[in-house]
Design a protein around this motif. Structure first.
Motif, PDB file in Angstrom:
ATOM      1  N   GLU A   1       9.436   2.126   1.533  1.00 56.80           N
ATOM      2  CA  GLU A   1       9.596   3.011   0.369  1.00 56.80           C
ATOM      3  C   GLU A   1      10.625   4.036   0.834  1.00 56.80           C
ATOM      4  OE1 GLU A   1       8.659   2.108  -2.887  1.00 56.80           O
ATOM      5  OE2 GLU A   1       7.760   0.259  -1.947  1.00 56.80           O
ATOM      6  N   GLY A   2      11.737   4.212   0.365  1.00 55.60           N
ATOM      7  CA  GLY A   2      12.582   5.335   0.838  1.00 55.60           C
ATOM      8  C   GLY A   2      12.909   5.262   2.277  1.00 55.60           C
ATOM      9  N   ASP A   3      12.280   6.246   3.251  1.00 60.40           N
ATOM     10  CA  ASP A   3      12.664   6.050   4.563  1.00 60.40           C
ATOM     11  C   ASP A   3      11.175   5.850   5.233  1.00 60.40           C
ATOM     12  OD1 ASP A   3      11.624   8.514   4.106  1.00 60.40           O
ATOM     13  OD2 ASP A   3      12.799   9.579   5.304  1.00 60.40           O
ATOM     14  N   LYS A   4      10.277   5.499   4.524  1.00 59.20           N
ATOM     15  CA  LYS A   4       8.831   5.131   4.980  1.00 59.20           C
ATOM     16  C   LYS A   4       8.614   3.586   5.163  1.00 59.20           C
ATOM     17  CE  LYS A   4       8.193   9.513   4.629  1.00 59.20           C
ATOM     18  NZ  LYS A   4       8.168  10.481   5.765  1.00 59.20           N
ATOM     19  N   TYR A   5       7.851   3.363   6.321  1.00 55.69           N
ATOM     20  CA  TYR A   5       7.372   2.004   6.548  1.00 55.69           C
ATOM     21  C   TYR A   5       5.980   1.693   6.006  1.00 55.69           C
ATOM     22  CZ  TYR A   5      11.667   1.419   9.319  1.00 55.69           C
ATOM     23  OH  TYR A   5      12.770   1.538   9.988  1.00 55.69           O
TER      24      TYR A   5
ATOM     25  N   LYS B   1       2.287   3.076  -1.873  1.00 54.24           N
ATOM     26  CA  LYS B   1       3.528   4.143  -2.181  1.00 54.24           C
ATOM     27  C   LYS B   1       3.173   5.485  -1.733  1.00 54.24           C
ATOM     28  CE  LYS B   1       5.216   0.895  -5.456  1.00 54.24           C
ATOM     29  NZ  LYS B   1       5.157  -0.169  -4.627  1.00 54.24           N
ATOM     30  N   PRO B   2       3.959   6.140  -0.989  1.00 54.91           N
ATOM     31  CA  PRO B   2       4.028   7.291  -0.460  1.00 54.91           C
ATOM     32  C   PRO B   2       3.853   8.211  -1.682  1.00 54.91           C
ATOM     33  CG  PRO B   2       5.488   6.281   1.000  1.00 54.91           C
ATOM     34  CD  PRO B   2       5.210   5.200  -0.162  1.00 54.91           C
ATOM     35  N   GLY B   3       2.905   9.404  -1.460  1.00 60.39           N
ATOM     36  CA  GLY B   3       2.691  10.189  -2.722  1.00 60.39           C
ATOM     37  C   GLY B   3       1.861   9.919  -3.765  1.00 60.39           C
ATOM     38  N   LYS B   4       1.339   8.647  -3.776  1.00 61.49           N
ATOM     39  CA  LYS B   4       0.523   8.178  -4.975  1.00 61.49           C
ATOM     40  C   LYS B   4      -0.909   7.960  -4.253  1.00 61.49           C
ATOM     41  CE  LYS B   4       4.178   6.956  -7.399  1.00 61.49           C
ATOM     42  NZ  LYS B   4       4.500   7.650  -8.803  1.00 61.49           N
ATOM     43  N   THR B   5      -1.695   7.472  -5.281  1.00 63.86           N
ATOM     44  CA  THR B   5      -3.289   7.194  -4.835  1.00 63.86           C
ATOM     45  C   THR B   5      -3.449   5.814  -4.857  1.00 63.86           C
ATOM     46  OG1 THR B   5      -3.695   7.621  -7.021  1.00 63.86           O
ATOM     47  CG2 THR B   5      -3.792   9.532  -5.897  1.00 63.86           C
ATOM     48  N   ASP B   6      -4.740   5.554  -3.979  1.00 61.07           N
ATOM     49  CA  ASP B   6      -4.882   4.039  -4.151  1.00 61.07           C
ATOM     50  C   ASP B   6      -6.029   3.837  -5.245  1.00 61.07           C
ATOM     51  OD1 ASP B   6      -7.470   5.353  -3.334  1.00 61.07           O
ATOM     52  OD2 ASP B   6      -7.543   4.517  -1.387  1.00 61.07           O
ATOM     53  N   ILE B   7      -6.812   2.607  -5.458  1.00 60.04           N
ATOM     54  CA  ILE B   7      -7.390   2.413  -6.433  1.00 60.04           C
ATOM     55  C   ILE B   7      -8.695   3.439  -6.610  1.00 60.04           C
ATOM     56  CG2 ILE B   7      -8.886   0.622  -7.322  1.00 60.04           C
ATOM     57  CD1 ILE B   7      -7.306  -1.408  -6.078  1.00 60.04           C
ATOM     58  N   GLU B   8      -9.133   3.854  -5.527  1.00 61.45           N
ATOM     59  CA  GLU B   8     -10.316   4.665  -5.815  1.00 61.45           C
ATOM     60  C   GLU B   8      -9.757   6.304  -5.845  1.00 61.45           C
ATOM     61  OE1 GLU B   8     -12.025   3.972  -1.838  1.00 61.45           O
ATOM     62  OE2 GLU B   8     -12.779   1.848  -2.597  1.00 61.45           O
ATOM     63  N   GLY B   9      -8.603   6.497  -5.990  1.00 61.58           N
ATOM     64  CA  GLY B   9      -8.006   7.847  -6.351  1.00 61.58           C
ATOM     65  C   GLY B   9      -7.681   8.697  -5.150  1.00 61.58           C
TER      66      GLY B   9
ATOM     67  N   ARG C   1      -1.641   6.805   8.510  1.00 61.19           N
ATOM     68  CA  ARG C   1      -2.605   5.657   8.415  1.00 61.19           C
ATOM     69  C   ARG C   1      -2.131   4.625   7.541  1.00 61.19           C
ATOM     70  NH1 ARG C   1      -7.503   7.669   5.195  1.00 61.19           N
ATOM     71  NH2 ARG C   1      -5.798   6.776   3.449  1.00 61.19           N
ATOM     72  N   ASP C   2      -1.446   5.004   6.271  1.00 63.09           N
ATOM     73  CA  ASP C   2      -0.984   3.916   5.090  1.00 63.09           C
ATOM     74  C   ASP C   2       0.432   3.914   5.277  1.00 63.09           C
ATOM     75  OD1 ASP C   2      -3.642   3.778   4.178  1.00 63.09           O
ATOM     76  OD2 ASP C   2      -3.305   6.030   3.254  1.00 63.09           O
ATOM     77  N   TYR C   3       1.181   4.732   5.865  1.00 59.48           N
ATOM     78  CA  TYR C   3       2.810   4.600   5.984  1.00 59.48           C
ATOM     79  C   TYR C   3       3.042   5.308   6.923  1.00 59.48           C
ATOM     80  CZ  TYR C   3       2.966   9.061   3.182  1.00 59.48           C
ATOM     81  OH  TYR C   3       2.879  10.148   2.655  1.00 59.48           O
ATOM     82  N   PHE C   4       4.366   5.304   7.494  1.00 56.21           N
ATOM     83  CA  PHE C   4       4.913   5.822   8.729  1.00 56.21           C
ATOM     84  C   PHE C   4       6.457   6.293   8.506  1.00 56.21           C
ATOM     85  CE2 PHE C   4       1.226   3.097   9.514  1.00 56.21           C
ATOM     86  CZ  PHE C   4       0.626   3.813  10.303  1.00 56.21           C
ATOM     87  N   SER C   5       6.955   7.193   9.282  1.00 54.25           N
ATOM     88  CA  SER C   5       8.296   7.594   8.949  1.00 54.25           C
ATOM     89  C   SER C   5       9.051   6.832   9.906  1.00 54.25           C
ATOM     90  CB  SER C   5       8.376   9.295   9.395  1.00 54.25           C
ATOM     91  OG  SER C   5       7.947   9.562  10.588  1.00 54.25           O
TER      92      SER C   5
END
Length: 177
Positions: free
Chosen positions: A94-98, A104-112, A119-123
């Motif tokens: 997503e963009g420059d993130k793995y 999706k960086p900047g978003k929230t998971d199902i639990e908010g 942890r969830d994405y990497f540069s």
């Protein structure tokens, strides 16, 4: 004999004749069954060392994979590993993130909870690789061949080896270990 019915079959428990108890005699003592003691636990450290068998280098259910030696002794390129991660595990960029699957960086998971970098994405792909080395791969969502699995797991395992800054690099042979 007395324990058989007229038909020749053994009688049912309620049909057997009971022995009369003789109250003048002491009751019979039940027979104790002595089990032979197994000498399986070693007594000394030296005995314990002798009992330990060496473990095979490969898992016992790992079939013999016939790869050429030059392919078994090199780590795949990061671009090949990324292709496998996106195809079989549904990682995404997503963009420059793995990103891990469904992240999706900047978003929230199902639990908010907000997704966290590291942890969830990497540069960088190398950061994702080190994370996978430390915490393992998630379950595969698509099938991949056994050879692809072996190559990808080698790429993940050698994330922290300093001599692998350039790709592909030769791995130490099993005989030199």
């Amino acid at each position: 004999p007395e324990h058989q019915s007229a038909s020749g079959k053994p009688p049912l428990p309620h049909q057997r004749k009971r022995k009369k108890l003789n109250l003048d005699e002491p009751p019979p003592v039940p027979k104790l069954i002595k089990r032979e003691k197994k000498n399986s636990s070693p007594k000394t450290t030296k005995d314990r060392r002798q009992k330990i068998e060496p473990k095979p280098l490969l898992a016992p259910n790992t079939p013999d994979v016939s790869l050429p030696p030059e392919e078994m002794s090199t780590v795949i390129l990061s671009s090949e590993a990324w292709d496998l991660l996106t195809r079989a595990f549904k990682f995404s960029k997503e963009g420059d993130k793995y990103c891990f699957p469904s992240v999706k960086p900047g978003k929230t998971d199902i639990e908010g909870r907000e997704f966290v970098e590291g942890r969830d994405y990497f540069s960088e792909l190398s950061e994702l690789r080190r994370h996978l080395c430390a915490y393992g791969l998630p379950p595969a969502l698509e099938m991949m061949t056994e050879i692809e699995g072996i190559k990808l797991s080698a790429w993940v395992r050698y994330a922290n080896v300093a001599c692998l800054k350039r790709e592909p690099a030769a791995l130490p042979s099993l005989t030199s270990l």
